[in-house]
Motif scaffolding. Structure first.
Motif, mmCIF file in Angstrom:
data_model
loop_
_atom_site.group_PDB
_atom_site.id
_atom_site.type_symbol
_atom_site.label_atom_id
_atom_site.label_comp_id
_atom_site.label_asym_id
_atom_site.label_seq_id
_atom_site.Cartn_x
_atom_site.Cartn_y
_atom_site.Cartn_z
ATOM 1 N N GLU A 284 7.696 61.287 71.192
ATOM 2 C CA GLU A 284 8.455 62.378 71.821
ATOM 3 C C GLU A 284 9.926 62.033 71.958
ATOM 4 O O GLU A 284 10.795 62.854 71.670
ATOM 5 C CB GLU A 284 7.889 62.694 73.201
ATOM 6 N N MET A 285 10.208 60.812 72.412
ATOM 7 C CA MET A 285 11.593 60.398 72.617
ATOM 8 C C MET A 285 12.356 60.392 71.290
ATOM 9 O O MET A 285 13.476 60.890 71.208
ATOM 10 C CB MET A 285 11.615 59.009 73.268
ATOM 11 N N ALA B 221 -5.391 57.939 75.218
ATOM 12 C CA ALA B 221 -5.723 56.636 74.651
ATOM 13 C C ALA B 221 -4.481 55.804 74.322
ATOM 14 O O ALA B 221 -4.562 54.585 74.258
ATOM 15 C CB ALA B 221 -6.568 56.801 73.394
ATOM 16 N N MET B 222 -3.357 56.451 74.091
ATOM 17 C CA MET B 222 -2.132 55.727 73.723
ATOM 18 C C MET B 222 -0.886 56.439 74.244
ATOM 19 O O MET B 222 -0.061 56.938 73.479
ATOM 20 C CB MET B 222 -2.067 55.506 72.217
ATOM 21 N N PRO B 223 -0.743 56.500 75.573
ATOM 22 C CA PRO B 223 0.389 57.229 76.152
ATOM 23 C C PRO B 223 1.751 56.662 75.752
ATOM 24 O O PRO B 223 2.705 57.425 75.578
ATOM 25 C CB PRO B 223 0.159 57.129 77.661
ATOM 26 N N GLU B 224 1.859 55.340 75.585
ATOM 27 C CA GLU B 224 3.150 54.754 75.215
ATOM 28 C C GLU B 224 3.566 55.183 73.807
ATOM 29 O O GLU B 224 4.743 55.443 73.550
ATOM 30 C CB GLU B 224 3.114 53.224 75.295
ATOM 31 N N GLN C 194 -2.597 64.574 67.480
ATOM 32 C CA GLN C 194 -1.771 63.703 68.296
ATOM 33 C C GLN C 194 -1.929 63.942 69.796
ATOM 34 O O GLN C 194 -2.116 63.004 70.554
ATOM 35 C CB GLN C 194 -0.307 63.846 67.869
ATOM 36 N N GLU C 195 -1.842 65.152 70.222
ATOM 37 C CA GLU C 195 -1.901 65.453 71.662
ATOM 38 C C GLU C 195 -3.247 65.053 72.258
ATOM 39 O O GLU C 195 -3.317 64.591 73.392
ATOM 40 C CB GLU C 195 -1.623 66.937 71.876
ATOM 41 N N HIS C 196 -4.305 65.175 71.492
ATOM 42 C CA HIS C 196 -5.637 64.803 71.987
ATOM 43 C C HIS C 196 -5.773 63.300 72.187
ATOM 44 O O HIS C 196 -6.630 62.846 72.929
ATOM 45 C CB HIS C 196 -6.730 65.309 71.040
ATOM 46 N N ARG C 197 -4.925 62.534 71.500
ATOM 47 C CA ARG C 197 -4.985 61.078 71.616
ATOM 48 C C ARG C 197 -4.074 60.525 72.706
ATOM 49 O O ARG C 197 -4.048 59.330 72.949
ATOM 50 C CB ARG C 197 -4.634 60.437 70.270
ATOM 51 N N GLY D 117 15.925 63.901 67.323
ATOM 52 C CA GLY D 117 16.076 64.410 65.965
ATOM 53 C C GLY D 117 15.545 63.477 64.894
ATOM 54 O O GLY D 117 15.858 63.630 63.727
ATOM 55 N N ILE D 118 14.717 62.506 65.294
ATOM 56 C CA ILE D 118 14.147 61.547 64.354
ATOM 57 C C ILE D 118 12.693 61.925 64.097
ATOM 58 O O ILE D 118 11.910 62.058 65.030
ATOM 59 C CB ILE D 118 14.232 60.117 64.930
ATOM 60 N N ALA D 119 12.323 62.106 62.836
ATOM 61 C CA ALA D 119 10.946 62.444 62.478
ATOM 62 C C ALA D 119 10.054 61.247 62.777
ATOM 63 O O ALA D 119 10.215 60.187 62.186
ATOM 64 C CB ALA D 119 10.849 62.831 61.011
#
Length: 92
Positions: A25-26, A16-19, A10-13, A31-33
């Motif tokens: 993250e938000m 390419a898809m910051p949004e 995920q972090e490496h991508r 507390g939501i998976a």
């Protein structure tokens, strides 16, 4: 939340898809998976049906919230027997 954290990809991508990663993250901070689904940019939030409105409330404009046709209580293991040759045996 620990089991749904993508430690490899995920972090490496993010470039390419910051949004998508910002939304993940938000949601996770609340507390939501949540994870990037497949190759992205779709975000998958794993919540009970009773929490869909909460996810929708937290989802920024420009995103849509969809609920797949997954239902029922799922599987539940009450007692597990022994494991032999890669097969799990349980009692009814």
């Amino acid at each position: 939340l620990v089991a749904t954290r993508d430690r490899l990809h995920q972090e490496h991508r993010r470039p390419a898809m910051p949004e998508s990663l910002a939304l993940v993250e938000m949601l996770r901070d609340a507390g939501i998976a949540a994870v990037v689904s497949g190759a992205g940019p779709t975000v998958l939030a794993l919540v009970p049906m009773t929490e869909i409105d909460e996810v929708a409330r937290r989802t920024p404009q420009g995103w849509s919230v969809r609920t797949p046709g997954v239902g029922g209580p799922g599987a539940r293991v009450e007692e597990c027997g022994s494991v032999s040759a890669g097969r799990a045996w349980s009692r009814p």
